[in-house]
Design a protein around this motif. Structure first.
Motif, PDB file in Angstrom:
ATOM      1  N   ASP A 102       0.884  -1.172   0.000  1.00 14.92           N
ATOM      2  CA  ASP A 102       0.000   0.000   0.000  1.00 14.92           C
ATOM      3  C   ASP A 102       0.915   1.215   0.000  1.00 14.92           C
ATOM      4  O   ASP A 102       1.502   1.566   1.028  1.00 14.92           O
ATOM      5  N   VAL A 103       1.059   1.831  -1.183  1.00  9.29           N
ATOM      6  CA  VAL A 103       2.067   2.876  -1.326  1.00  9.29           C
ATOM      7  C   VAL A 103       1.858   4.012  -0.326  1.00  9.29           C
ATOM      8  O   VAL A 103       2.831   4.515   0.260  1.00  9.29           O
ATOM      9  N   VAL A 104       0.614   4.412  -0.089  1.00  9.39           N
ATOM     10  CA  VAL A 104       0.392   5.592   0.752  1.00  9.39           C
ATOM     11  C   VAL A 104       0.733   5.296   2.214  1.00  9.39           C
ATOM     12  O   VAL A 104       1.415   6.086   2.880  1.00  9.39           O
ATOM     13  N   SER A 105       0.291   4.133   2.706  1.00  5.21           N
ATOM     14  CA  SER A 105       0.610   3.863   4.119  1.00  5.21           C
ATOM     15  C   SER A 105       2.105   3.611   4.305  1.00  5.21           C
ATOM     16  O   SER A 105       2.683   3.984   5.335  1.00  5.21           O
ATOM     17  N   GLU A 106       2.776   3.042   3.288  1.00  4.70           N
ATOM     18  CA  GLU A 106       4.232   2.825   3.418  1.00  4.70           C
ATOM     19  C   GLU A 106       4.996   4.142   3.369  1.00  4.70           C
ATOM     20  O   GLU A 106       5.949   4.363   4.128  1.00  4.70           O
ATOM     21  N   VAL A 107       4.572   5.048   2.489  1.00  7.27           N
ATOM     22  CA  VAL A 107       5.230   6.366   2.422  1.00  7.27           C
ATOM     23  C   VAL A 107       4.963   7.141   3.718  1.00  7.27           C
ATOM     24  O   VAL A 107       5.880   7.757   4.283  1.00  7.27           O
ATOM     25  N   ALA A 108       3.733   7.069   4.218  1.00  6.79           N
ATOM     26  CA  ALA A 108       3.409   7.780   5.462  1.00  6.79           C
ATOM     27  C   ALA A 108       4.248   7.241   6.623  1.00  6.79           C
ATOM     28  O   ALA A 108       4.793   8.019   7.419  1.00  6.79           O
ATOM     29  N   ALA A 109       4.378   5.912   6.710  1.00 11.20           N
ATOM     30  CA  ALA A 109       5.157   5.317   7.812  1.00 11.20           C
ATOM     31  C   ALA A 109       6.624   5.734   7.708  1.00 11.20           C
ATOM     32  O   ALA A 109       7.277   6.048   8.712  1.00 11.20           O
ATOM     33  N   PHE A 110       7.150   5.743   6.484  1.00  9.24           N
ATOM     34  CA  PHE A 110       8.538   6.156   6.273  1.00  9.24           C
ATOM     35  C   PHE A 110       8.723   7.616   6.708  1.00  9.24           C
ATOM     36  O   PHE A 110       9.673   7.946   7.435  1.00  9.24           O
ATOM     37  N   LEU A 111       7.833   8.499   6.251  1.00  9.11           N
ATOM     38  CA  LEU A 111       7.997   9.926   6.572  1.00  9.11           C
ATOM     39  C   LEU A 111       7.863  10.164   8.075  1.00  9.11           C
ATOM     40  O   LEU A 111       8.593  10.985   8.645  1.00  9.11           O
ATOM     41  N   GLU A 112       6.979   9.431   8.706  1.00 10.07           N
ATOM     42  CA  GLU A 112       6.821   9.571  10.160  1.00 10.07           C
ATOM     43  C   GLU A 112       8.100   9.138  10.877  1.00 10.07           C
ATOM     44  O   GLU A 112       8.566   9.805  11.805  1.00 10.07           O
ATOM     45  N   GLU A 113       8.700   8.047  10.404  1.00  8.32           N
ATOM     46  CA  GLU A 113       9.945   7.555  11.019  1.00  8.32           C
ATOM     47  C   GLU A 113      11.079   8.560  10.811  1.00  8.32           C
ATOM     48  O   GLU A 113      11.851   8.843  11.729  1.00  8.32           O
ATOM     49  N   ARG A 114      11.175   9.122   9.600  1.00  5.51           N
ATOM     50  CA  ARG A 114      12.253  10.086   9.326  1.00  5.51           C
ATOM     51  C   ARG A 114      12.033  11.391  10.111  1.00  5.51           C
ATOM     52  O   ARG A 114      12.988  12.052  10.512  1.00  5.51           O
ATOM     53  N   LEU A 115      10.766  11.757  10.291  1.00  5.32           N
ATOM     54  CA  LEU A 115      10.460  12.952  11.087  1.00  5.32           C
ATOM     55  C   LEU A 115      10.914  12.741  12.530  1.00  5.32           C
ATOM     56  O   LEU A 115      11.574  13.605  13.127  1.00  5.32           O
ATOM     57  N   THR A 116      10.616  11.568  13.079  1.00  5.10           N
ATOM     58  CA  THR A 116      11.036  11.254  14.453  1.00  5.10           C
ATOM     59  C   THR A 116      12.568  11.274  14.546  1.00  5.10           C
ATOM     60  O   THR A 116      13.144  11.813  15.498  1.00  5.10           O
ATOM     61  N   PHE A 117      13.223  10.699  13.531  1.00  2.61           N
ATOM     62  CA  PHE A 117      14.691  10.684  13.515  1.00  2.61           C
ATOM     63  C   PHE A 117      15.242  12.113  13.497  1.00  2.61           C
ATOM     64  O   PHE A 117      16.164  12.450  14.252  1.00  2.61           O
TER      65      PHE A 117
END
Ligand code: HH2
Length: 258
Positions: A138-153
């Motif tokens: 699911d491209v949108v949920s995978e991109v959202a999860a990635f961006l959330e992780e990078r934001l936290t980082f």
């Protein structure tokens, strides 16, 4: 956000702004046409590209940044800390890192040591190979999860959250359908609470949508259509090559939707 690539090989404006004087003129014109910021890049990240070394990237962008300093708000499109540091010294206000702080271990420190804004972009794979059969459940949920992780980082590395924007990375390891689905479901990305950047301008998915499976670019009209749709779905920053056309379209869309 206007795009000025000081490169010989960018997928759309490669060679056009490779001469620093031409790049400076283009940046000034974009500001006059209504751009809020101009994204200056010295390395193409088009599909299949190999990258350039930091000295060459600096050689390309520094004369442009020196000329624009204090005159045009500048974003630096780089994944290299050395280039970001020099650009920040020369007044750049935003670091646009297409690797989302994964490309250079010193990048987070370089941005954190300044008061610059930061754009974190999603990419599957790397430019050299990213368009070879990209896949997602699911491209949108995978991109959202990635961006959330990078934001936290990024926040953990000392970059204030209120200085960070997020970008789904249109065309970076995505099919035509992935790219349009990301715009269609953009509210799932704005739900992360940060401004979202969309860079659909002139990308090959637009040409492919219009019927050319071999397209490497898209038309101006299709770019504007995608930008207006992204705006309507909540994008805050549109990264575009044709500033005047997008500003006019977005002003009309804003008036109609307000
Ligand atoms: N797209 C490109 C480069 N940088 N940065 C962000 N944040 N979002 C994007 O969609 C994006 C980006 C590719 O476009 P361009 O700079 O015109 O081409 P090239 O990478 O060939 O120089």
């Amino acid at each position: 956000m206007g795009v000025v690539n000081v490169t010989p090989d960018s997928f759309f404006d490669g060679g056009v702004n490779a001469d620093p004087a031409t790049a400076v003129t283009a940046a000034r014109r974009m500001l006059a046409e209504g751009a809020a910021i101009v994204d200056v890049g010295g390395e193409s990240t088009r599909p299949g590209s190999e990258g350039v070394d930091p000295d060459e990237e600096l050689r390309r962008v520094v004369p442009v940044l020196e000329s624009l300093q204090g005159e045009v708000p500048v974003s630096i499109d780089t994944a290299k800390a050395a280039v970001a540091r020099r650009a920040l010294q020369l007044g750049a206000e935003l670091v646009n890192d297409v690797t989302a702080l994964r490309g250079d271990p010193e990048m987070a420190e370089a941005v954190g040591a300044s008061d610059a804004y930061l754009c974190l972009m999603h990419m599957q794979g790397e430019p050299r190979t990213m368009q070879a059969d990209p896949r997602y459940d699911d491209v949108v949920s995978e991109v959202a999860a990635f961006l959330e992780e990078r934001l936290t980082f990024a926040v953990g590395a000392g970059i204030p959250e209120e200085r960070i924007c997020l970008d789904p990375g249109i065309g970076f390891g995505k099919t035509v359908e992935h790219n349009f689905e990301l715009v269609r479901r953009l509210p799932e990305l704005t739900a992360l609470g940060r401004p979202v950047v969309v860079g659909f301008s002139r990308k090959s998915s637009l040409g492919k949508l219009l019927g050319d499976p071999e397209a490497t670019t898209g038309t101006l009209a299709a770019s504007v259509g995608a930008a207006v749709a992204a705006y309507e779905r909540g994008a805050t920053i549109l990264r575009v090559h044709d500033v005047r056309d997008h500003v006019e379209a977005l002003l009309a869309a804003q008036a109609a939707l307000a």
